[in-house]
Design a protein around this motif. Structure first.
Motif, PDB file in Angstrom:
ATOM      1  N   SER A  17       0.814  -1.130  -0.079  1.00 45.63           N
ATOM      2  CA  SER A  17       0.060   0.149  -0.131  1.00 45.63           C
ATOM      3  C   SER A  17       0.772   1.187  -0.118  1.00 45.63           C
ATOM      4  CB  SER A  17      -0.922   0.005   1.189  1.00 45.63           C
ATOM      5  OG  SER A  17      -0.147  -0.447   2.171  1.00 45.63           O
ATOM      6  N   VAL A  18       1.844   1.229  -0.523  1.00 45.44           N
ATOM      7  CA  VAL A  18       3.022   2.235  -0.573  1.00 45.44           C
ATOM      8  C   VAL A  18       3.011   2.986  -1.908  1.00 45.44           C
ATOM      9  CG1 VAL A  18       4.655   1.487   1.475  1.00 45.44           C
ATOM     10  CG2 VAL A  18       5.009   1.171  -0.991  1.00 45.44           C
ATOM     11  N   GLY A  19       2.451   2.246  -2.808  1.00 46.70           N
ATOM     12  CA  GLY A  19       2.324   2.701  -4.322  1.00 46.70           C
ATOM     13  C   GLY A  19       1.393   1.874  -4.991  1.00 46.70           C
ATOM     14  N   GLY A  24       6.550   1.578  -9.472  1.00 48.93           N
ATOM     15  CA  GLY A  24       8.129   1.674  -9.097  1.00 48.93           C
ATOM     16  C   GLY A  24       8.315   1.782  -7.701  1.00 48.93           C
ATOM     17  N   LEU A  25       7.152   2.384  -6.897  1.00 51.35           N
ATOM     18  CA  LEU A  25       7.439   2.793  -5.616  1.00 51.35           C
ATOM     19  C   LEU A  25       7.246   1.650  -4.642  1.00 51.35           C
ATOM     20  CD1 LEU A  25       5.055   5.990  -5.541  1.00 51.35           C
ATOM     21  CD2 LEU A  25       7.562   5.993  -5.375  1.00 51.35           C
ATOM     22  N   GLY A  26       6.670   0.699  -5.047  1.00 47.68           N
ATOM     23  CA  GLY A  26       6.546  -0.636  -4.192  1.00 47.68           C
ATOM     24  C   GLY A  26       7.946  -1.380  -4.386  1.00 47.68           C
ATOM     25  N   VAL A 197      21.119  -0.991 -10.563  1.00 46.73           N
ATOM     26  CA  VAL A 197      19.433  -0.701 -10.829  1.00 46.73           C
ATOM     27  C   VAL A 197      18.818  -0.899  -9.503  1.00 46.73           C
ATOM     28  CG1 VAL A 197      17.413  -1.925 -11.894  1.00 46.73           C
ATOM     29  CG2 VAL A 197      19.649  -2.123 -13.034  1.00 46.73           C
ATOM     30  N   GLY A 198      17.843   0.049  -9.133  1.00 47.33           N
ATOM     31  CA  GLY A 198      16.978   0.155  -8.106  1.00 47.33           C
ATOM     32  C   GLY A 198      16.584   1.465  -7.790  1.00 47.33           C
ATOM     33  N   ARG A 199      15.716   1.491  -6.602  1.00 43.84           N
ATOM     34  CA  ARG A 199      14.995   2.723  -6.002  1.00 43.84           C
ATOM     35  C   ARG A 199      16.261   3.462  -5.582  1.00 43.84           C
ATOM     36  NH1 ARG A 199      13.429   1.810  -1.457  1.00 43.84           N
ATOM     37  NH2 ARG A 199      14.101  -0.172  -1.172  1.00 43.84           N
ATOM     38  N   ILE A 226      13.589   7.666  -8.575  1.00 42.77           N
ATOM     39  CA  ILE A 226      14.019   8.674  -7.796  1.00 42.77           C
ATOM     40  C   ILE A 226      13.290   8.513  -6.732  1.00 42.77           C
ATOM     41  CG2 ILE A 226      15.210  10.837  -7.349  1.00 42.77           C
ATOM     42  CD1 ILE A 226      16.008  10.724 -10.216  1.00 42.77           C
ATOM     43  N   GLN A 227      13.361   7.886  -5.542  1.00 44.60           N
ATOM     44  CA  GLN A 227      12.415   7.743  -4.358  1.00 44.60           C
ATOM     45  C   GLN A 227      12.925   9.049  -3.515  1.00 44.60           C
ATOM     46  OE1 GLN A 227      12.393   4.412  -2.088  1.00 44.60           O
ATOM     47  NE2 GLN A 227      10.059   4.255  -2.461  1.00 44.60           N
TER      48      GLN A 227
END
Ligand code: UDP
Length: 359
Positions: A17-19, A24-26, A197-199, A226-227
């Protein structure tokens, strides 16, 4: 069809439930959920996915739920409070689950959040929880532990290293992960580039990869959401001459194409990475992985065969490993992904988990 169950199961999957799925936010949870859905539906199980409004996932029955997103757990301290906003999408998703639970044999939770664990004893149907991160806050640890002990066998994790971060490590089932390997093409001839590769967020330690790329003078391609914008800007300011190029957040199909053209993937997390989906995606393309010897990647990478494991937080260690990268055989990378991380292998692990949990 199912190897274990006579009759297909009806399973309700509850996303993070974060995105929204596809944003990509999850993080890795988004791809993990997709893999779980694919692995299980191939075996004839019937699935419905409950996810925040705006989610996109082709070929599955999706129930979108409105509401305010949860904040991510990674950046809070150990004593962080549990927070739930007004009109919480997490609350709304579990309210929906409560109402429809009798239509399902099993509920499957993907959210690393307090509420689904707390609600477990109040539900009539069993809930399987796939915990996507290692220990982060005392409040979460306490609640997951309560469920782990009272509902034996319901807690799944992605690696032994992740389980080790919890007091209840002996109650965790290690499921690792699985991937639709048909989406990833083997690339035998890379370009002269490294990949990350990643958040883009502090726990991922991108700055070490940038520092190493600057020393070896090989271009570093960076892909991911880009979090944390301030963190990203600080890296740009601290390494103004590093040979880096940001390629945005790509779909799996696009990502595997460009990732495959890399000589190696660098994984430089500061935290205990629960698994590290990108390690397997990289191996599946034939790209060796240079990772810190900590967390999930340390159980995935075969040191000296499919990559190099390096002393954690050592940029010099990364640099020496990069110099040795061409001694590795890229075909072994693809072979490792196929042998252990296919949807078939993952489906077997998931079904035996469910069988143990439901009996
Ligand atoms: N990812 C993606 N496109 C990108 C960069 C990353 O789809 O351009 C996905 C990648 O496939 C992986 C996830 O982002 O599934 C990152 O997951 P990982 O387990 O490596 O780390 P997490 O974000 O969960 O900490």
């Amino acid at each position: 069809m199912s190897q274990i169950f006579q009759k297909p199961l009806k399973i309700l999957l509850l996303s993070t439930s974060v995105g929204a799925l596809g944003s990509g936010l999850g993080g890795g949870v988004e791809l993990t959920l997709k893999s779980v859905a694919q692995a299980l539906s191939r075996r004839g199980h019937s699935l419905t996915i409950v996810a925040p409004e705006g989610s996109v996932l082709a070929g599955v029955s999706l129930v979108p739920i409105a509401g305010t997103l949860q904040i991510t757990a990674q950046t809070q301290g150990r004593d962080a409070l549990v927070t739930i906003p007004q009109n919480s999408v997490l609350g709304n998703m579990w309210d929906y689950a409560r109402q429809v639970q009798r239509e399902y044999d099993l509920l499957f939770n993907f959210a690393y959040d307090w509420l689904p664990f707390y609600l477990t004893p109040f539900f009539e149907r069993p809930i399987a929880h796939l915990v996507s991160m290692g220990s982060l806050t005392d409040a979460m640890d306490q609640m997951i532990e309560k469920v782990a002990v009272e509902f034996e066998g319901t807690i799944g994790v992605h690696s032994l290293a992740q389980a080790e971060t919890f007091r209840f490590k002996n109650h965790c089932r290690n499921l690792q992960n699985g991937f639709d390997l048909s989406l990833y093409q083997f690339c035998s001839q890379p370009k002269n580039q490294l990949a990350w590769v990643g958040r883009i967020a502090p726990e991922k330690g991108l700055e070490d990869a940038v520092a190493a790329a600057e020393i070896v003078g090989i271009p570093l391609k960076i892909w991911g959401v880009i979090q944390d914008e301030a963190y990203w800007q600080k890296i740009l300011a601290d390494y103004p001459t590093a040979p880096i190029e940001y390629g945005g957040f790509l779909s799996t199909t696009e990502l595997q194409q460009v990732l495959g053209e890399s000589r190696a993937l660098l994984m430089t997390p500061r935290w205990v990475e629960a698994f590290g989906n990108v390690a397997i995606e990289s191996l599946a393309c034939g790209v060796p992985v240079i990772a810190y010897r900590r967390g999930g990647p340390s159980e995935i990478v075969r040191d000296g065969e499919t990559g190099w494991l390096v002393e954690p937080d050592s940029v010099d260690g990364l640099v020496s490993a990069i110099h040795k990268i061409d001694s590795l055989d890229r075909t072994l990378c693809r072979q490792q992904a196929e042998a252990h991380y296919s949807l078939e292998a993952f489906g077997d692990r998931l079904e035996s988990w469910f069988a143990a949990l439901l009996h």
